[in-house]
Every structure is written in C-alpha cells, then in structure tokens.
Design an enzyme around this catalytic site. Structure first.
Site, mmCIF file in Angstrom:
data_model
loop_
_atom_site.group_PDB
_atom_site.id
_atom_site.type_symbol
_atom_site.label_atom_id
_atom_site.label_comp_id
_atom_site.label_asym_id
_atom_site.label_seq_id
_atom_site.Cartn_x
_atom_site.Cartn_y
_atom_site.Cartn_z
ATOM 1 N N LYS A 264 -2.257 -1.452 -3.688
ATOM 2 C CA LYS A 264 -3.103 -0.261 -3.613
ATOM 3 C C LYS A 264 -2.225 0.983 -3.684
ATOM 4 C CE LYS A 264 -6.526 2.007 -0.621
ATOM 5 N NZ LYS A 264 -7.214 1.989 0.688
ATOM 6 N N LYS B 275 0.857 -1.184 0.000
ATOM 7 C CA LYS B 275 0.000 0.000 0.000
ATOM 8 C C LYS B 275 0.893 1.233 0.000
ATOM 9 C CE LYS B 275 -3.736 2.293 2.540
ATOM 10 N NZ LYS B 275 -4.622 2.212 3.726
ATOM 11 N N SER C 204 -10.333 5.567 -4.779
ATOM 12 C CA SER C 204 -11.268 6.676 -4.935
ATOM 13 C C SER C 204 -10.789 7.719 -5.926
ATOM 14 C CB SER C 204 -11.509 7.331 -3.572
ATOM 15 O OG SER C 204 -10.285 7.826 -3.035
ATOM 16 N N ARG D 94 -10.837 9.542 1.876
ATOM 17 C CA ARG D 94 -10.764 10.140 3.209
ATOM 18 C C ARG D 94 -11.950 11.066 3.453
ATOM 19 N NH1 ARG D 94 -4.238 10.974 2.682
ATOM 20 N NH2 ARG D 94 -3.701 8.797 3.093
#
Length: 333
Positions: A256, A202, A282, A212
């Site tokens: 990620k 990550k 996102s 977030r």
C-alpha cells in the site's frame, strides 16, 4: 525466459493482435470479479452518511446501509468487503479504548452483515487512528508513537473483531511485532481459523489524504507517520518486512499504496509466492475520478486498465473503490 524469434518477416508480432479472438487467446493476464475487495466506510454519526467530498461516488454507510452494500456486493460476486469506520470525535481518546469496544460501529456492522450475508468475507482494519485523539495508528507519549503498548491495544482490537465474526484481519498500523502477537492471541482465544492479511509494506505516502477525510482522521493528526510507515525510496526494506510478517504468522500480505508501488508487488510475489494484494488507495481513486470528471480520461477504460496492472504485477487481488463498477462491467451489466 529467453524468447526465440525468427527474423522479420517470418516473425510478425502483430499477427496475434489482428482480431479480438486472437488477442483473447494470447492474453497473459485475466481480471475477474473474484480478484476484488471492496473497501467501504461506515459510521453511526448522525448526518455523516454522505458522499466523501474528495472521493466522488464513495459514501459513508450507516449500519443498515453497510448491510445493503454487502448484499449488493454479494449479488455482483465480489467475494469480500473491507470496513473502515468514521468515528464520533466524542469517543476518540488518547488511550483509544473505543477500538476494542464490542459495541463499536465496526463490530456491530460485522455482526449485522454476517447475519444478513453470511457468504461474503468481511475484512477489517486494525489500527488505532479512527479512535485516537492524536490521529495516529499507535499510542502517543511525549510526541513519540509507542510500539509495544500499541501492540497490546491492537491485539485487543483483533480479538474483539474476531469475536464479532470477522473473517480477515487487516493490521495496517506498521508496528513491530504485531503479527506474531495477534496470531498467538487468536490461537489462544479459539480463533485459529481467522485470517491475517498484513499490510506488510505500507508506505508513508501522500496518496492517503482523501481516506483520512473519509474516516475523519485528517484534523486530528498531529505530525506525520514517517516513524512507522515506510520511506517511499525503499524497496529492499519492504522485502524484509514481508518476510518478518510471514514468519510471524501472516497468511497474506498487502502492499500500500498500489500503482506507485507495483515494483514492490512484483518482487513480493516473485520472492515469496504467497497471496499478495495491493490497495488502490483513495488518492489514486481521487486522481482518476478528477480526470474523468474533467473529461480528460475515459472512466471505464482507465478503471479496467489500472486494475489489470495489479494482476500483471503479480497481485492475487486488489482493494479498490472501483469494485462495484468493475464487477458490473466484467459481468456486462
């Protein structure tokens, strides 16, 4: 592999692209609804079950809404959903005690979905940021994110989620040693069959901003996450991290973000041959939707093309906010 090609015109590579039938026969990779995991945001904060402004078409769900979403996903054939909580700021503390509360929103939603849609797999997120007054994935002491005490908290969180009925635990915190500690605790508590899908690689990425916002962590975050998430310039380190998490008991691994790190996905799959996943995060979704809303790109075409890129890079599946729309397109609904 070394291709053997006769010289032109005996070799005309366009022959296999001439008709839809020939293109289908020569297609190297396939995308299926079974390759999709749908991340959904959940909340019990009054009035927070609204569309996320930076993620068009993505909503936070109440407990009842999450159950309806899971039922819809099951009807579409999506095999798994992943839960991310938007937590009331009033219960966020520096000790993050709400993270392992059996009655927190995540654990209540797990139980509700399992009662209504037992066949769908439920994946959870294991990190302290939704419950942390400092917005970090770990405990903070004198400005430092503390590793070992954080791991103890993460283990408590993992057991609470397993007790609630989670099928797949997704440690996304990037603390050292957390996979081994979780696996040992799961074995000791009778949860030997609970799966760990580790966010093993990550990165400290700029693509997480809308997420977030969705979980309410942006305003709380003090500083950045570069002391525990990976440097985007590093690739060999990702391989070391994946090897460590597998050695500690991870069943599956995650890269990620997704598309900016397809090279890492390919290396992980080639080197380890384990179930390998990526998260189309996102920011990737928000960029695509912004271009679609401005009329610059075609929604369905770029959605499917982007998802196929993960399969081509060796991924066995992908977490994507596009999951329901992609599933409908795959089923010609």
């Amino acid at each position: 592999m070394t291709p053997i090609l006769p010289p032109f015109p005996h070799s005309r590579l366009r022959r296999l692209r001439r008709t839809p039938a020939l293109r289908d026969l020569a297609q190297e990779n396939r995308l299926s609804v079974k390759d999709l995991i749908w991340p959904i945001f959940i909340t019990d904060v009054a009035g927070a079950d609204v569309e996320v402004p930076s993620m068009p078409g993505v909503f936070r769900h109440t407990l009842e809404g999450a159950v309806r979403a899971a039922e819809g996903a099951a009807r579409l054939g999506i095999p798994a959903i992943c839960l991310f909580p938007y937590t009331d700021p009033a219960v966020k503390t520096e000790g993050c005690e709400e993270a392992w509360n059996p009655e927190n929103i995540t654990n209540r939603v797990i139980r509700a979905i399992k009662a209504a849609v037992p066949e769908i797999a439920i994946m959870t997120d294991i990190a302290l940021d939704p419950y942390n007054a400092n917005g970090h994935d770990g405990l903070v002491r004198d400005g430092e994110i503390i590793n070992d005490e954080t791991v103890e908290c993460l283990v408590r969180m993992a057991i609470a989620q397993a007790d609630a009925g989670a099928d797949i635990l997704g440690p996304s915190d990037m603390m050292d040693g957390r996979i081994g500690a979780m696996r040992a605790a799961l074995e000791a508590s009778g949860h030997r069959d609970v799966t760990i899908l580790s966010y093993a690689a990550k990165y400290a990425s700029g693509f997480y901003g809308p997420f977030r916002d969705a979980v309410g962590a942006s305003g709380a975050l003090k500083g950045d996450k570069k002391t525990y998430q990976m440097n985007p310039a590093n690739a060999d380190e990702a391989i070391r991290l994946v090897a460590r998490d597998l050695a500690e008991g991870a069943d599956m691994v995650m890269v990620k973000p997704g598309m900016p790190y397809l090279d890492i996905c390919r290396r992980v799959k080639d080197q380890f041959g384990v179930p390998t996943y990526a998260y189309q995060v996102s920011g990737e979704y928000a960029m695509a939707m912004a271009a679609v809303q401005n009329g610059w790109l075609d929604h369905d075409q770029i959605m499917m093309e982007s998802l196929m890129s993960f399969r081509r890079a060796g991924c066995d599946g992908v977490l994507t906010y596009f999951a329901p729309k992609a599933a409908k397109l795959l089923a010609n609904l």
